[in-house]
Write a protein that holds these residues in place. Structure first.
Motif, PDB file in Angstrom:
ATOM      1  N   VAL A 204      34.516  36.533  40.707  1.00 45.64           N
ATOM      2  CA  VAL A 204      34.856  36.330  42.107  1.00 45.64           C
ATOM      3  C   VAL A 204      36.093  37.164  42.420  1.00 45.64           C
ATOM      4  CG1 VAL A 204      35.641  34.651  43.820  1.00 45.64           C
ATOM      5  CG2 VAL A 204      33.876  34.009  42.164  1.00 45.64           C
ATOM      6  N   VAL A 205      36.021  37.847  43.577  1.00 41.98           N
ATOM      7  CA  VAL A 205      37.159  38.637  44.037  1.00 41.98           C
ATOM      8  C   VAL A 205      37.747  37.904  45.229  1.00 41.98           C
ATOM      9  CG1 VAL A 205      37.858  40.844  45.018  1.00 41.98           C
ATOM     10  CG2 VAL A 205      36.013  40.753  43.329  1.00 41.98           C
ATOM     11  N   VAL A 206      38.975  37.447  45.105  1.00 38.99           N
ATOM     12  CA  VAL A 206      39.589  36.743  46.235  1.00 38.99           C
ATOM     13  C   VAL A 206      40.389  37.750  47.043  1.00 38.99           C
ATOM     14  CG1 VAL A 206      41.060  34.850  46.968  1.00 38.99           C
ATOM     15  CG2 VAL A 206      39.764  34.669  44.849  1.00 38.99           C
ATOM     16  N   MET A 207      40.104  37.796  48.350  1.00 40.59           N
ATOM     17  CA  MET A 207      40.821  38.720  49.230  1.00 40.59           C
ATOM     18  C   MET A 207      41.672  37.938  50.207  1.00 40.59           C
ATOM     19  SD  MET A 207      38.088  41.711  50.092  1.00 40.59           S
ATOM     20  CE  MET A 207      39.316  42.718  50.906  1.00 40.59           C
ATOM     21  N   GLU A 208      42.798  38.557  50.552  1.00 43.91           N
ATOM     22  CA  GLU A 208      43.688  37.932  51.521  1.00 43.91           C
ATOM     23  C   GLU A 208      44.309  39.051  52.332  1.00 43.91           C
ATOM     24  OE1 GLU A 208      46.939  35.959  49.650  1.00 43.91           O
ATOM     25  OE2 GLU A 208      47.942  35.554  51.542  1.00 43.91           O
ATOM     26  N   ALA A 209      44.112  39.004  53.629  1.00 41.63           N
ATOM     27  CA  ALA A 209      44.696  39.986  54.543  1.00 41.63           C
ATOM     28  C   ALA A 209      44.503  41.422  54.065  1.00 41.63           C
ATOM     29  CB  ALA A 209      46.183  39.688  54.745  1.00 41.63           C
ATOM     30  N   GLY A 210      43.264  41.761  53.702  1.00 35.70           N
ATOM     31  CA  GLY A 210      42.951  43.151  53.374  1.00 35.70           C
ATOM     32  C   GLY A 210      43.254  43.545  51.943  1.00 35.70           C
ATOM     33  N   ARG A 211      43.784  42.631  51.155  1.00 35.43           N
ATOM     34  CA  ARG A 211      44.101  42.974  49.766  1.00 35.43           C
ATOM     35  C   ARG A 211      43.414  42.036  48.795  1.00 35.43           C
ATOM     36  NH1 ARG A 211      48.183  46.608  49.600  1.00 35.43           N
ATOM     37  NH2 ARG A 211      48.855  47.057  51.720  1.00 35.43           N
ATOM     38  N   ILE A 212      43.166  42.548  47.590  1.00 35.13           N
ATOM     39  CA  ILE A 212      42.613  41.693  46.545  1.00 35.13           C
ATOM     40  C   ILE A 212      43.771  40.956  45.889  1.00 35.13           C
ATOM     41  CG2 ILE A 212      41.482  41.692  44.294  1.00 35.13           C
ATOM     42  CD1 ILE A 212      39.776  43.947  45.183  1.00 35.13           C
ATOM     43  N   THR A 213      43.668  39.634  45.788  1.00 33.30           N
ATOM     44  CA  THR A 213      44.755  38.906  45.140  1.00 33.30           C
ATOM     45  C   THR A 213      44.385  38.446  43.738  1.00 33.30           C
ATOM     46  OG1 THR A 213      44.061  37.071  46.516  1.00 33.30           O
ATOM     47  CG2 THR A 213      46.085  38.141  47.128  1.00 33.30           C
ATOM     48  N   GLN A 214      43.098  38.286  43.468  1.00 36.21           N
ATOM     49  CA  GLN A 214      42.714  37.916  42.106  1.00 36.21           C
ATOM     50  C   GLN A 214      41.252  38.265  41.876  1.00 36.21           C
ATOM     51  OE1 GLN A 214      43.638  33.850  41.067  1.00 36.21           O
ATOM     52  NE2 GLN A 214      43.068  34.134  38.927  1.00 36.21           N
ATOM     53  N   ILE A 215      40.969  38.807  40.705  1.00 34.33           N
ATOM     54  CA  ILE A 215      39.582  39.037  40.291  1.00 34.33           C
ATOM     55  C   ILE A 215      39.403  38.318  38.973  1.00 34.33           C
ATOM     56  CG2 ILE A 215      37.808  40.746  39.789  1.00 34.33           C
ATOM     57  CD1 ILE A 215      39.454  42.835  41.128  1.00 34.33           C
ATOM     58  N   ASP A 216      38.481  37.378  38.923  1.00 28.74           N
ATOM     59  CA  ASP A 216      38.336  36.604  37.703  1.00 28.74           C
ATOM     60  C   ASP A 216      37.007  35.869  37.699  1.00 28.74           C
ATOM     61  OD1 ASP A 216      39.429  35.951  35.263  1.00 28.74           O
ATOM     62  OD2 ASP A 216      41.381  35.493  36.182  1.00 28.74           O
ATOM     63  N   GLN A 217      36.717  35.254  36.553  1.00 26.91           N
ATOM     64  CA  GLN A 217      35.530  34.415  36.495  1.00 26.91           C
ATOM     65  C   GLN A 217      35.777  33.179  37.355  1.00 26.91           C
ATOM     66  OE1 GLN A 217      35.308  33.814  32.334  1.00 26.91           O
ATOM     67  NE2 GLN A 217      34.422  35.836  31.966  1.00 26.91           N
ATOM     68  N   PRO A 218      34.700  32.619  37.907  1.00 22.25           N
ATOM     69  CA  PRO A 218      34.882  31.521  38.854  1.00 22.25           C
ATOM     70  C   PRO A 218      35.771  30.397  38.318  1.00 22.25           C
ATOM     71  CG  PRO A 218      32.609  32.222  38.863  1.00 22.25           C
ATOM     72  CD  PRO A 218      33.293  33.035  37.816  1.00 22.25           C
ATOM     73  N   TYR A 219      35.524  29.957  37.076  1.00 26.79           N
ATOM     74  CA  TYR A 219      36.278  28.796  36.634  1.00 26.79           C
ATOM     75  C   TYR A 219      37.753  29.140  36.433  1.00 26.79           C
ATOM     76  CZ  TYR A 219      37.494  29.400  31.717  1.00 26.79           C
ATOM     77  OH  TYR A 219      38.081  29.799  30.568  1.00 26.79           O
ATOM     78  N   ARG A 220      38.023  30.404  36.086  1.00 21.48           N
ATOM     79  CA  ARG A 220      39.425  30.792  35.897  1.00 21.48           C
ATOM     80  C   ARG A 220      40.140  30.854  37.243  1.00 21.48           C
ATOM     81  NH1 ARG A 220      41.884  31.998  31.509  1.00 21.48           N
ATOM     82  NH2 ARG A 220      43.384  33.136  32.795  1.00 21.48           N
ATOM     83  N   ILE A 221      39.422  31.302  38.268  1.00 19.29           N
ATOM     84  CA  ILE A 221      40.027  31.331  39.607  1.00 19.29           C
ATOM     85  C   ILE A 221      40.403  29.911  40.013  1.00 19.29           C
ATOM     86  CG2 ILE A 221      39.575  31.750  42.058  1.00 19.29           C
ATOM     87  CD1 ILE A 221      39.078  34.374  41.270  1.00 19.29           C
ATOM     88  N   TYR A 222      39.510  28.997  39.677  1.00 22.27           N
ATOM     89  CA  TYR A 222      39.739  27.614  40.086  1.00 22.27           C
ATOM     90  C   TYR A 222      40.868  26.988  39.273  1.00 22.27           C
ATOM     91  CZ  TYR A 222      38.619  22.855  41.489  1.00 22.27           C
ATOM     92  OH  TYR A 222      38.687  21.599  42.004  1.00 22.27           O
ATOM     93  N   GLU A 223      40.850  27.229  37.962  1.00 19.42           N
ATOM     94  CA  GLU A 223      41.827  26.573  37.091  1.00 19.42           C
ATOM     95  C   GLU A 223      43.155  27.316  37.050  1.00 19.42           C
ATOM     96  OE1 GLU A 223      41.735  23.707  35.810  1.00 19.42           O
ATOM     97  OE2 GLU A 223      39.672  23.284  36.384  1.00 19.42           O
ATOM     98  N   HIS A 224      43.110  28.601  37.168  1.00 23.66           N
ATOM     99  CA  HIS A 224      44.353  29.360  37.074  1.00 23.66           C
ATOM    100  C   HIS A 224      44.534  30.266  38.279  1.00 23.66           C
ATOM    101  CE1 HIS A 224      44.964  28.048  32.937  1.00 23.66           C
ATOM    102  NE2 HIS A 224      43.671  28.205  32.782  1.00 23.66           N
ATOM    103  N   PRO A 225      44.636  29.704  39.456  1.00 22.99           N
ATOM    104  CA  PRO A 225      44.863  30.552  40.638  1.00 22.99           C
ATOM    105  C   PRO A 225      46.208  31.254  40.493  1.00 22.99           C
ATOM    106  CG  PRO A 225      45.171  28.241  41.174  1.00 22.99           C
ATOM    107  CD  PRO A 225      44.659  28.280  39.779  1.00 22.99           C
ATOM    108  N   GLU A 226      46.212  32.564  40.786  1.00 22.05           N
ATOM    109  CA  GLU A 226      47.443  33.308  40.545  1.00 22.05           C
ATOM    110  C   GLU A 226      48.469  33.120  41.642  1.00 22.05           C
ATOM    111  OE1 GLU A 226      46.426  37.330  39.619  1.00 22.05           O
ATOM    112  OE2 GLU A 226      45.539  36.692  37.709  1.00 22.05           O
ATOM    113  N   THR A 227      48.006  32.783  42.826  1.00 21.02           N
ATOM    114  CA  THR A 227      48.986  32.563  43.885  1.00 21.02           C
ATOM    115  C   THR A 227      48.722  31.202  44.527  1.00 21.02           C
ATOM    116  OG1 THR A 227      47.632  33.441  45.665  1.00 21.02           O
ATOM    117  CG2 THR A 227      48.964  35.034  44.442  1.00 21.02           C
ATOM    118  N   GLU A 228      49.745  30.779  45.250  1.00 29.71           N
ATOM    119  CA  GLU A 228      49.641  29.518  45.961  1.00 29.71           C
ATOM    120  C   GLU A 228      48.541  29.589  47.019  1.00 29.71           C
ATOM    121  OE1 GLU A 228      53.483  28.475  47.587  1.00 29.71           O
ATOM    122  OE2 GLU A 228      52.354  27.426  49.140  1.00 29.71           O
ATOM    123  N   PHE A 229      48.406  30.783  47.634  1.00 33.81           N
ATOM    124  CA  PHE A 229      47.366  30.954  48.649  1.00 33.81           C
ATOM    125  C   PHE A 229      45.986  30.671  48.055  1.00 33.81           C
ATOM    126  CE2 PHE A 229      44.010  33.632  50.336  1.00 33.81           C
ATOM    127  CZ  PHE A 229      44.004  33.248  51.660  1.00 33.81           C
TER     128      PHE A 229
END
Ligand SMILES: Nc1ncnc2c1ncn2[C@@H]1O[C@H](COP(=O)(O)OP(=O)(O)OP(=O)(O)O)[C@@H](O)[C@H]1O
Ligand SMILES: [Mg+2]
Lengths: 364, 301
Positions: A204-229
């Motif tokens: 999953v690629v999470v985008m915020e305001a035109g930028r990619i903030t995290q690219i990771d496997q789904p469960y890692r995005i959920y368990e280890h979100p890199e930003t508060e957003f």
């Protein structure tokens, strides 16, 4: 060497940067989802891959070939548009058959393939209708069939299932995943439904305001979100502002409104302002005064397989989700204790951003 | 493309719809326009139709009574038949040329980005601000025996050519005058297209030309249809252009009507020709409309 590669892709509309410096590599046969709030540049990114929007900067490579400036009709991609973009003057059958015709597939071969694609999306009885005689969800499925029938090497899907009911959506997700596994189609899907992104994507690629903030496997995005957003946008979360009071090599203690909470994040320094992030399902109800905190049930919501509680306590209102195991739930107004294991607490450095409600509303 | 709304569900008995409360409201509201239409269009038409059945006395110039002789004269006289045929031939040709030039023009216009689009739209519409008579005189100066076109032909060694007072000239001038009436409806229907639909065609590997022919053109067909009807109708009843550029010999129906009214003072005859023109125009346009529109109604709604 990855199959589809975006390198520092940027798109500016006058002063607005719709997509800024996006880099992404997609392997052959991979299923990647772009996830982000409305207006964050997902469609623009997809359109640049498709060749309908010219990047202001950066390069796009497909199978080793630089296609940044290649014409859209030479790229051979299967696309589902956000607005469906069906041909209004053609029947459903002709809509699906159009791509095959352009590929010069002989007529005799076209018919069975179109019929197969239509039955895949459960639209066989509608072959003779015109798009304007279909419901929104049916149109969306025609768009999907039209893209799948040409068996493209890359599928670009712009919210392909957004208009379907829950059951059909699940069936279509399953079908998409099946096709993708069987044929090995590389797929990039745009969605703002995180459950959809999580359930069928490899990454999953999470985008915020035109930028990619995290690219990771789904469960890692959920368990280890890199930003508060991300922790707010992806799933529900409790955000708690605090200050580090003690720090050792392996962990630290954070003071939340006077309550000391242990965390397992290394590298924090004493006196630092941090935001703790705990998922509601990681909190457990305990006997009053038995847990780390004591609170009172302010509200409870029945979600079928789960209970969602709002617990008022010294840290404000916390969300708690417990599985519905058939036992009697805690009553409204009842005092309860809360406990959790230090390993489930994520720490974001810095103070909490403003206005968390918006992102919370978006999450499903 | 007229977006036909699906029939509204019948109101439930208890519900008060606006029609139910004010049953006369629609009638009342459309009254002024209907009155204006009746006074300014239907009345003169009716009077013209009445006039066409009157007898005409050449000696005294008086009209009265009832006769069908004017209609008989028009239908049986080869002179009139030729004029009618010429009128419809010229109009059809002008319409066809307007389609060929106007549709691509509208497409290009719709693909332009903004400062240029506005400028070119203005260029296309600007001629409408100049009187048709002035434009017709412009053409006659341009194409006259001493005009710049003949000057160029002589300079090139081709020699002087008779350009004025020919069907070709009338067609060219009509196209010039009518082109905006083709461009505007086509442009309007192009505006309504979802650009993603053309992109979808391209994404399947269609060439730009295929995308235009197979996907864009069928969708703007209603615009082309209304543009053709306007251009044909206006051309068939055009007066200034054939009058000024067709000369005495190359007559069209409208100029004949004028002659009957003002030279021969045979008003009933002029009225009969006018009524026949109206009827023929109506029949041709309705047939055309049915043919094209019927074909596309279900698809585009
Ligand atoms: N042609 C354009 N001209 C100017 N701005 C544009 C254009 N297309 C998109 N934008 C802007 O770029 C930003 C990103 O748009 P985009 O369509 O990629 O969003 P999105 O992530 O797909 O959103 P959604 O989930 O609502 O579809 C938006 O702020 C939008 O207003
Ligand atoms: Mg979008």
């Amino acid at each position: 060497m990855s199959f589809l590669e975006l390198k520092n892709i940027t798109k500016r509309y006058g002063p607005l940067t719709a997509v800024g410096d996006v880099s992404l590599s997609v392997e052959k046969g991979e299923f990647v989802s772009l996830l982000g709030p409305s207006g964050c540049g997902k469609t623009t990114t997809l359109q640049m891959i498709a060749g309908f929007v010219e990047p202001s900067a950066g390069t796009i490579r497909l199978d080793g070939r630089d296609i940044t400036r290649a014409k859209a009709n030479s790229r051979g991609l299967g696309i589902v548009f956000q607005s469906y973009a069906l041909f209004p003057h053609m029947t459903v059958f002709d809509n699906v058959s159009f791509g095959l015709e352009m590929q010069r597939v002989p007529k005799g071969e076209r018919k069975p393939r179109v019929e197969e694609a239509l039955s895949l999306v459960h639209l066989s009885p509608y072959a003779k209708r015109y798009p304007r005689e279909l419901s929104g969800g049916q149109r969306q499925r025609v768009a999907l069939a039209r893209a799948l029938v040409i068996r493209p090497p890359v599928l670009l899907l712009d919210e392909p299932l957004s208009n379907l009911d829950a059951k059909l959506r699940e069936a279509m997700q399953f079908e998409l995943r099946e096709i993708q596994r069987k044929v090995g189609t590389t797929t990039v899907m745009v969605t703002h439904d995180q459950a959809e992104a999580f359930s069928i994507s490899d990454r999953v690629v999470v985008m915020e305001a035109g930028r990619i903030t995290q690219i990771d496997q789904p469960y890692r995005i959920y368990e280890h979100p890199e930003t508060e957003f991300i922790s707010r946008f992806v799933g529900k979360t409790n955000l708690l502002p605090g200050k580090v009071v003690t720090a050792t090599g392996a962990g630290a203690t954070v003071s939340l409104a006077g309550i000391a909470v242990p965390v397992e994040t290394p590298g924090l320094s004493v006196g630092e302002t941090v935001t703790l992030c705990i998922r509601p399902e990681k909190l457990h109800l305990a006997a009053p005064a038995g847990g780390l905190l004591t609170g009172r049930v302010a509200d409870r919501f029945f979600l079928g397989s789960q209970w969602l509680y709002h617990i008022d306590g010294p840290l404000g209102t916390l969300m708690v989700v417990t599985p519905n195991d058939g036992s009697t739930p805690a009553e409204q107004g009842a005092p309860v204790g809360l406990e959790w294991s230090p390993s489930v607490v994520r720490v974001h450095r810095g103070a909490m951003a403003e206005a968390p409600d918006v992102a919370l509303e978006v999450t499903g | 493309m007229s977006a036909t709304l699906p029939d509204a569900a019948p109101a439930s008995p208890g519900e008060e719809t606006p029609e139910r409360r004010f049953p006369t409201a629609p009638l009342f509201l459309s009254g002024p326009a209907a009155l204006l239409f009746a006074a300014l269009v239907l009345t003169p038409l009716f009077l013209t139709a009445l006039l066409s059945f009157n007898q005409f006395d050449y000696a005294t110039g008086r009209t009265g009574g009832f006769t069908l002789e004017h209609y008989l004269a028009v239908v049986t006289d080869e002179y009139y038949l030729e004029i009618f045929l010429r009128t419809f031939r010229i109009s059809a040709l002008a319409t066809a040329i307007c389609v060929v030039i106007g549709v691509p023009e509208a497409y290009i216009l719709s693909r332009m980005s903004n400062p240029w689009r506005s400028i070119f739209l203005l260029v296309i519409l600007a001629p409408l601000l100049v009187s048709v008579v002035v434009r017709a005189f412009g053409w006659s100066m341009l194409l006259g025996p001493e005009g710049p076109v003949n000057g160029a032909l002589i300079a090139l060694g081709i020699g002087r050519m008779k350009l004025l007072y020919s069907e070709g000239t009338v067609v060219v001038a009509l196209v010039h005058v009518m082109l905006p009436f083709m461009v505007i409806p086509v442009w309007t229907s192009l505006q309504k297209l979802d650009p993603a639909v053309e992109q979808a065609a391209l994404s399947f590997g269609a060439s730009r030309a295929t995308a235009i022919v197979r996907v864009v053109a069928p969708q703007v067909l209603p615009g082309i249809l209304s543009g053709s009807l306007i251009v044909f109708g206006l051309s068939a009843s055009a007066f200034a252009i054939p009058g000024l550029l067709g000369g005495r010999r190359l007559k069209m129906v409208a100029t004949v009507v004028y002659d009957q009214y003002l030279s021969d003072l045979n008003w009933p005859m002029g009225a009969a020709v006018a009524v026949i023109l109206l009827a023929a125009n109506l029949i041709i346009m309705l047939t055309y409309h049915r043919m094209v529109e019927g074909h596309y109604r279900r698809r585009l709604g």
